[in-house]
Motif scaffolding. Structure first.
Motif, mmCIF file in Angstrom:
data_model
loop_
_atom_site.group_PDB
_atom_site.id
_atom_site.type_symbol
_atom_site.label_atom_id
_atom_site.label_comp_id
_atom_site.label_asym_id
_atom_site.label_seq_id
_atom_site.Cartn_x
_atom_site.Cartn_y
_atom_site.Cartn_z
ATOM 1 N N ALA A 101 -10.729 9.889 -51.121
ATOM 2 C CA ALA A 101 -10.351 9.483 -50.008
ATOM 3 C C ALA A 101 -10.140 11.319 -49.421
ATOM 4 C CB ALA A 101 -9.249 9.279 -49.622
ATOM 5 N N ILE A 102 -9.674 11.829 -50.121
ATOM 6 C CA ILE A 102 -10.619 13.748 -48.855
ATOM 7 C C ILE A 102 -11.594 13.473 -48.692
ATOM 8 C CG2 ILE A 102 -9.885 15.598 -49.510
ATOM 9 C CD1 ILE A 102 -7.010 15.001 -50.754
ATOM 10 N N GLU A 103 -12.844 13.779 -49.607
ATOM 11 C CA GLU A 103 -14.047 13.467 -50.202
ATOM 12 C C GLU A 103 -14.153 13.363 -48.850
ATOM 13 O OE1 GLU A 103 -15.511 13.439 -53.392
ATOM 14 O OE2 GLU A 103 -14.446 15.255 -54.361
ATOM 15 N N ALA A 104 -14.272 11.369 -48.793
ATOM 16 C CA ALA A 104 -14.776 11.244 -47.977
ATOM 17 C C ALA A 104 -14.181 11.669 -46.284
ATOM 18 C CB ALA A 104 -14.487 9.552 -47.679
ATOM 19 N N ASP A 105 -13.569 11.713 -46.036
ATOM 20 C CA ASP A 105 -12.873 12.145 -44.533
ATOM 21 C C ASP A 105 -13.426 13.571 -44.299
ATOM 22 O OD1 ASP A 105 -10.667 11.764 -42.094
ATOM 23 O OD2 ASP A 105 -10.599 14.024 -42.719
ATOM 24 N N GLN A 106 -13.710 14.939 -45.776
ATOM 25 C CA GLN A 106 -14.513 15.844 -44.571
ATOM 26 C C GLN A 106 -16.090 15.136 -45.087
ATOM 27 O OE1 GLN A 106 -13.318 17.931 -48.505
ATOM 28 N NE2 GLN A 106 -11.530 18.405 -47.808
ATOM 29 N N GLU A 107 -16.775 14.158 -45.700
ATOM 30 C CA GLU A 107 -17.492 14.294 -45.205
ATOM 31 C C GLU A 107 -17.769 13.915 -43.709
ATOM 32 O OE1 GLU A 107 -21.745 13.687 -46.359
ATOM 33 O OE2 GLU A 107 -20.113 14.570 -46.926
ATOM 34 N N ARG A 108 -17.231 12.430 -43.447
ATOM 35 C CA ARG A 108 -16.745 12.392 -41.669
ATOM 36 C C ARG A 108 -17.236 13.419 -40.829
ATOM 37 N NH1 ARG A 108 -14.502 7.905 -44.337
ATOM 38 N NH2 ARG A 108 -12.153 8.887 -43.508
ATOM 39 N N GLU A 109 -16.018 14.138 -41.442
ATOM 40 C CA GLU A 109 -16.200 15.424 -40.463
ATOM 41 C C GLU A 109 -17.405 16.254 -39.916
ATOM 42 O OE1 GLU A 109 -12.688 17.356 -41.452
ATOM 43 O OE2 GLU A 109 -11.738 16.336 -40.551
ATOM 44 N N ARG A 110 -17.533 16.497 -41.656
ATOM 45 C CA ARG A 110 -19.098 17.416 -41.644
ATOM 46 C C ARG A 110 -19.990 16.424 -40.984
ATOM 47 N NH1 ARG A 110 -23.528 18.145 -44.221
ATOM 48 N NH2 ARG A 110 -23.391 15.791 -45.225
ATOM 49 N N ARG A 111 -20.672 15.333 -40.876
ATOM 50 C CA ARG A 111 -21.575 14.467 -40.502
ATOM 51 C C ARG A 111 -20.839 14.342 -39.251
ATOM 52 N NH1 ARG A 111 -22.998 8.957 -44.131
ATOM 53 N NH2 ARG A 111 -23.968 10.567 -45.906
ATOM 54 N N ALA A 112 -19.825 14.167 -38.417
ATOM 55 C CA ALA A 112 -20.212 14.598 -37.325
ATOM 56 C C ALA A 112 -20.306 16.002 -36.512
ATOM 57 C CB ALA A 112 -18.897 14.087 -37.297
ATOM 58 N N ARG A 113 -20.057 16.794 -36.830
ATOM 59 C CA ARG A 113 -20.573 18.184 -36.544
ATOM 60 C C ARG A 113 -21.390 18.877 -36.733
ATOM 61 N NH1 ARG A 113 -16.386 20.174 -40.116
ATOM 62 N NH2 ARG A 113 -17.490 20.938 -41.331
ATOM 63 N N PHE A 114 -22.680 17.686 -37.475
ATOM 64 C CA PHE A 114 -23.886 17.976 -37.784
ATOM 65 C C PHE A 114 -23.862 17.134 -36.317
ATOM 66 C CE2 PHE A 114 -27.837 16.236 -39.295
ATOM 67 C CZ PHE A 114 -28.611 17.357 -39.838
ATOM 68 N N ARG A 115 -23.458 16.171 -36.989
ATOM 69 C CA ARG A 115 -24.543 14.818 -34.653
ATOM 70 C C ARG A 115 -24.071 16.010 -33.507
ATOM 71 N NH1 ARG A 115 -22.926 8.638 -35.383
ATOM 72 N NH2 ARG A 115 -24.414 9.478 -33.452
ATOM 73 N N SER A 116 -22.972 16.784 -34.042
ATOM 74 C CA SER A 116 -22.590 17.361 -32.358
ATOM 75 C C SER A 116 -23.796 18.646 -31.789
ATOM 76 C CB SER A 116 -21.747 18.106 -32.653
ATOM 77 O OG SER A 116 -21.145 18.888 -33.341
ATOM 78 N N ALA A 117 -24.662 18.608 -32.843
ATOM 79 C CA ALA A 117 -25.668 19.617 -32.759
ATOM 80 C C ALA A 117 -26.858 19.444 -32.045
ATOM 81 C CB ALA A 117 -25.852 20.368 -33.762
ATOM 82 N N GLY A 118 -26.880 18.129 -31.995
ATOM 83 C CA GLY A 118 -27.940 16.905 -30.707
ATOM 84 C C GLY A 118 -27.488 16.743 -29.453
ATOM 85 N N ARG A 119 -26.470 17.287 -29.182
ATOM 86 C CA ARG A 119 -25.362 16.554 -28.033
ATOM 87 C C ARG A 119 -25.713 17.438 -27.053
ATOM 88 N NH1 ARG A 119 -25.634 11.531 -29.214
ATOM 89 N NH2 ARG A 119 -23.725 11.042 -31.216
ATOM 90 N N GLY A 120 -25.631 19.150 -26.836
ATOM 91 C CA GLY A 120 -26.103 19.935 -26.085
ATOM 92 C C GLY A 120 -27.648 20.311 -26.169
#
Length: 783
Positions: free
Chosen positions: A696-715
């Motif tokens: 569960a910890i690994e899955a949550d960290q992966e979700r956070e990493r993907r969220a940061r990765f997606r935010s790179a294209g927002r600006g």
């Protein structure tokens, strides 16, 4: 100046080179002959003077106009069949010839092609069987004789040396041909045939097909394994033309000679190929397998069953989830495929499981619990009939029959489960639970009380050794009350209260017995009120043991498969009082139950069973994952068993809370405790809790990493501003520098779109082409 040793070495090398050149230049020396089939490739068709016009028209376009329309149509079929054979589609070639009648002038050509198909596969016996019926003197018979002669010449190692040729020379010829085979194999792996975008290029596929045709008779095993390796290399690449060409033109293994099943498996990789997948499965099952008579019949039925199951699973296991976006027609198709799979091979485990999953999903959507529910029960019965060790499905069937009041249908399953002597607690408790629930059902009516008495006696006989026997006198009292024996009720209650550890546990067990055996409500309500008042007025200095005994009792009931009945059950009031008592957050009413002050019995295994019951019910709403009471936090921080139950609760309800430093310390505490735990069952359960928390910890960290990765294209830059590196996020700046505006235009829709597996693969592919590693992408995304 070089030494004498070096001079001698150079002289010997020069002498060896001179002798080698002399041997090659000597016209009388032995030279490896060209392949025997080389002379056949240069033969030009020459018509004999008395050759029929039908045969001449096959090779002479000027002679076709002299034929009638029917013969011209048959001639076109023959030519098309030859083309299909050349392209490696022999079965399609035979299909073209079905329209040619036996008395047609082109019947001999149909017979010739029927022999040519096995000849291409290397089956000379089958080819001769067809060719010996050809009319002598006609063109098909002459070609067949020539091909047969070439076969004899090509298989040098299989025949004795000809006159004037020694055995040493024949062996040398065979070795040279094998050397050319190895050279042709190495040529396929040469750099000039490779393609940067493909694992196996089209030119490599063409060379592999040529090697198969030329060298299969020489070394059948090597060529078969080599062709299989080539197909495996071409299988996984995006461009499937080389793979399909290899499947059409190379022979497959004994159980899939036409590579039909391999192509069927290949098609499952594509989402939009459902119809082709089913057609491939049907072609292999209905057309290929019946002709593979060299395989044992049980193996053929098993292959057919597995193929049909995979055809259904390819539709069920779509990327979006099980049964996602399937139409009712597609669901029925899947059900028919799975049912046929089980008819052919009833012990196909995966087919049983897929069919049960399909029917269970449909039964959940069917509120009427009609045909879908009955079909699910029939499927489960068939499954456990073939696999009696599937205890989970056996217990589910028992529960379904009990819920429907069909105890007669459940009884054989209970006996079967008892005879297998299973190790898990749920299965061992099933006979006891079955008899208890049957007694409860029979006690509802006065005329079936004798049956309830027999069921209760059977329940006591099957009583689990881990279940407290304090409850037995209260069950006896409840049934005596239903039978109208007041004197017996009083005696049974006296026995029960003497054996019970405290008054609260006695009241709770009596209440549960009265409810289970359908006693009158006026006899139940006073007990319910007494239990609820005890829970309501529990004080922070009251003994904790009575609450723990009650919680442990209900934990054992639930572990045996008897859950709490309704949200207004008094056990919920006990659970809330027990939770508040542990965190010292209850109402301060001194001496409400039995007075006195006691600490937590952390060394008592029963206390941890009670604590597990609280965690199973999410601590009855008394604890928030974001704000833990001090007593709760102190217990979870210092006691590994409490820490494990809290981790299991957080994994189930709030996995994001597991990433805190406090949760990490608790994980370490539990892991250290596992290393010293003496009970294997306890250690195994705690190990499972830790593993689930880590995932569960690994899955949550992966979700956070993907969220940061997606935010790179927002600006992104506004439409009015120019696209330049100065107004882009760091990740897009690097992509612009390395790939230009086209690369940015390609990745922006992927970053702004849904983050699914397909988009993630496309982003990873683009990054790989631009030389951006995964770590670099994460680093750039976080800036």
């Amino acid at each position: 100046m070089c030494s004498k040793k070096q001079s001698d070495q150079k002289r010997r090398q020069a002498e060896l080179a001179r002798r080698r050149q002399n041997r090659l230049r000597n016209p009388e020396g032995w030279q490896p002959p060209p392949p025997a089939e080389a002379e056949v490739l240069d033969i030009a068709p020459i018509a004999s003077p008395d050759e029929p016009a039908e045969d001449r028209a096959l090779f002479d376009p000027t002679a076709r106009d002299a034929l009638c329309a029917n013969l011209q149509a048959e001639l076109a079929l023959v030519q098309e069949a030859f083309d299909l054979c050349a392209r490696g589609e022999p079965h399609a070639a035979l299909d073209r010839l079905t329209a040619i009648a036996r008395k047609s002038p082109y019947a001999d050509w149909r017979l010739f092609i029927r022999g040519l198909v096995p000849f291409q596969r290397g089956d000379r016996a089958a080819a001769r069987e067809a060719w010996h019926r050809l009319e002598a003197g006609r063109r098909p018979a002459r070609i067949a004789i020539t091909l047969d002669r070439v076969w004899d010449a090509a298989t040098v190692g299989a025949a004795a040396p000809a006159d004037g040729t020694s055995g040493v020379e024949a062996a040398a010829v065979n070795l040279m041909r094998r050397a050319s085979l190895l050279a042709a194999s190495r040529e396929i792996a040469a750099v000039r045939h490779r393609d940067e975008e493909r694992t196996f290029s089209a030119s490599q596929a063409a060379l592999a097909i040529r090697l198969e045709k030329h060298y299969r008779p020489l070394d059948f095993d090597f060529v078969s394994e080599f062709s299989a390796a080539c197909r495996a290399l071409a299988f996984g690449q995006a461009d499937d033309e080389p793979f399909l060409a290899l499947c059409r033109s190379t022979a497959g293994p004994a159980d899939d000679p036409r590579n039909t099943r391999l192509q069927f498996i290949h098609l499952q990789r594509f989402i939009d190929a459902d119809e082709q997948v089913r057609q491939g499965a049907r072609e292999y099952v209905d057309r290929d397998l019946p002709g593979l008579t060299h395989l044992p019949e049980p193996l053929r039925t098993a292959l057919a069953s597995v193929t049909l199951e995979r055809a259904a699973s390819s539709l069920l296991d779509r990327e979006d989830g099980f049964l996602q976006d399937l139409t009712p027609q597609e669901e029925r198709v899947c059900q028919r495929l799975l049912c046929e799979s089980l008819e052919r091979h009833p012990r196909n485990l995966r087919a049983h499981e897929s069919l049960i999953d399909l029917l269970a999903t449909r039964a959940e959507e069917d509120d009427s619990r009609g045909d879908a529910d009955r079909a699910l029960i029939d499927a489960k019965l068939a499954f456990v009939g073939q696999f009696p060790d599937q205890y989970e499905h056996v217990r589910d069937l028992i529960d379904r029959f009990i819920a429907a009041g069909e105890f007669a249908r459940a009884e054989p399953l209970v006996k079967s489960l008892t005879e297998q002597r299973t190790g898990d607690m749920g299965s061992r408790a099933t006979p006891w639970r079955f008899e208890l629930l049957r007694a409860s059902s029979r006690a509802a009516a006065d005329d079936s009380l004798p049956e309830a008495r027999g069921a209760l006696e059977a329940c006591i006989t099957a009583w689990p050794n881990w279940m407290p026997r304090w409850w037995i006198p209260f069950l006896e009292a409840a049934l005596l009350l239903r039978e109208g024996n007041e004197a017996g009720v009083t005696a049974a209650l006296d026995v029960g209260r003497r054996e019970s550890p405290d008054d609260l546990t006695s009241d709770m067990m009596l209440h549960e017995a009265l409810v289970r055996l359908k006693c009158p409500a006026p006899r139940i309500e006073p007990i319910r009120t007494r239990v609820q008042n005890a829970a309501k007025h529990n004080a922070i200095d009251s003994p904790i043991a009575p609450l723990a005994h009650v919680a442990c009792f209900f934990m054992e009931l639930e572990r045996c498969g008897i859950p709490l009945d309704g949200e207004d059950h008094p056990a919920f009031a006990i659970g809330r009082a027990f939770s508040r008592r542990l965190w010292q957050d209850g109402t301060s009413t001194l001496g409400s139950v039995s007075g006195g002050v006691s600490g937590l019995p952390v060394n008592d295994p029963g206390f941890w069973a009670a604590f597990r019951w609280l965690a199973t019910h999410d601590f009855f709403g008394t604890v928030s994952p974001k704000r833990e009471p001090k007593g709760f936090a102190r217990l979870a921080d210092n006691q590994p068993r409490a820490a494990a139950e809290v981790l299991e609760w957080l994994t189930r309800t709030a996995p994001s809370s597991l990433t805190t430093r406090k949760a990490g310390k608790r994980l370490t505490l539990v892991e250290k405790f596992i290393a010293t735990e003496q009970n294997p069952a306890t250690a195994q359960r705690l190990r499972g809790i830790v593993m689930a928390a880590r995932k569960a910890i690994e899955a949550d960290q992966e979700r956070e990493r993907r969220a940061r990765f997606r935010s790179a294209g927002r600006g992104l830059a506004p439409p009015g501003r120019a696209l330049g590196s100065s107004n882009l996020p760091p990740l897009l700046q690097v992509i612009l520098e390395r790939g230009g505006p086209e690369a940015v235009a390609e990745i922006v829709p992927l970053l702004l779109g849904p983050m699914n597996e397909k988009n993630a693969k496309r982003i990873a592919g683009l990054a790989a082409r631009l030389g951006i590693s995964e770590e670099e992408m994460i680093d750039l995304s976080e800036r």
